[in-house]
Design an enzyme around this catalytic site. Sequence first.
Site, mmCIF file in Angstrom:
data_model
loop_
_atom_site.group_PDB
_atom_site.id
_atom_site.type_symbol
_atom_site.label_atom_id
_atom_site.label_comp_id
_atom_site.label_asym_id
_atom_site.label_seq_id
_atom_site.Cartn_x
_atom_site.Cartn_y
_atom_site.Cartn_z
ATOM 1 N N ARG A 1 16.424 44.373 -24.482
ATOM 2 C CA ARG A 1 16.600 43.044 -23.979
ATOM 3 C C ARG A 1 15.262 42.347 -23.765
ATOM 4 N NH1 ARG A 1 20.699 46.270 -21.311
ATOM 5 N NH2 ARG A 1 19.041 46.969 -19.982
ATOM 6 N N GLY A 2 14.190 43.110 -23.926
ATOM 7 C CA GLY A 2 12.853 42.614 -23.567
ATOM 8 C C GLY A 2 12.370 41.400 -24.332
ATOM 9 N N THR B 1 8.576 52.520 -31.388
ATOM 10 C CA THR B 1 9.757 51.664 -31.527
ATOM 11 C C THR B 1 9.639 50.786 -32.763
ATOM 12 O OG1 THR B 1 10.041 51.619 -29.124
ATOM 13 C CG2 THR B 1 11.183 49.908 -30.382
ATOM 14 N N ASP C 1 10.569 44.473 -18.307
ATOM 15 C CA ASP C 1 11.085 45.002 -17.044
ATOM 16 C C ASP C 1 10.459 46.342 -16.683
ATOM 17 O OD1 ASP C 1 12.426 46.437 -19.219
ATOM 18 O OD2 ASP C 1 13.555 47.379 -17.600
ATOM 19 N N ARG D 1 12.349 40.954 -15.126
ATOM 20 C CA ARG D 1 12.501 40.237 -16.401
ATOM 21 C C ARG D 1 12.440 38.719 -16.261
ATOM 22 N NH1 ARG D 1 14.159 43.850 -20.400
ATOM 23 N NH2 ARG D 1 15.638 45.483 -19.792
ATOM 24 N N LYS E 1 -0.553 46.880 -26.493
ATOM 25 C CA LYS E 1 -1.485 47.762 -25.771
ATOM 26 C C LYS E 1 -2.176 48.646 -26.805
ATOM 27 C CE LYS E 1 1.622 48.528 -21.864
ATOM 28 N NZ LYS E 1 2.270 49.584 -21.072
ATOM 29 N N ASP F 1 3.552 49.657 -27.402
ATOM 30 C CA ASP F 1 2.853 50.623 -26.567
ATOM 31 C C ASP F 1 2.428 51.787 -27.467
ATOM 32 O OD1 ASP F 1 2.017 51.698 -24.043
ATOM 33 O OD2 ASP F 1 3.805 52.922 -24.006
#
Length: 192
Positions: free
Chosen positions: A50-51, A113, A165, A171, A137, A109
């Site tokens: 959902r980010g 993903t 989040d 969020r 990052k 990160d």
Amino acid sequence: MNTNSIFPYPFIDQIIISEDDIRNRVQELGELITNDYMDSEKLVLLGLLRGSVMFVTDLMRHIKRPMTIDFMSVSSYSGTKSSGFVRIDSDHKSTINDWDVILIDDIVDSGYTIHTVRRLLSDRKPRSLRTCALLDKVERHKVEIEIDYIGFSIPDYFVVGYGLDLAEKGRNLPYIASVDLNKYKELYGDAD
Ligand code: IMP
Ligand code: MG
């Protein structure tokens, strides 16, 4: 709970990217994408839930081309640690075969993903496939990846806000803020 924080979440440390800076950068990215896709009639922004929701919906306002959006839900995280194993919880709905796809996540990160999902999507034979992340990052990458559109590179902080989040909290903040993980632990216990 006694907190004197000026922020709506007491575990916030400081704002690291302001609302204005986000707005300006998102507009720039939209203009870049508009230019890069002048020849495309079939552009789809494919956001990871959902980010990336706030980012995708703001970004699309600045893309002056025919386009559509779709979403996938994947998970690799629990709390503040990446598991390295990426699971597809819910797939995108529309076909991407022969479409120009921009895969969008909130933050890179370890890179697992975006790397894993990118590979999966490329098997589905899009016309083209690029990647985009609001935040990166860089020093945390564990796989070789190239992100085509990056909003901001940030140091190794755990951050929340603008869609991101920590255990579903934070969020709704309109800026990006770093988390005081000790404070979080005091309040809620281990995030992991
Ligand atoms: P990666 O697979 O290690 O690159 O992790 C990417 C995913 O982890 C993102 O989609 C985020 O959901 C989550 N993530 C990584 N770092 C942060 C952070 O600092 N705040 C919030 N979520 C993060
Ligand atoms: Mg995510």
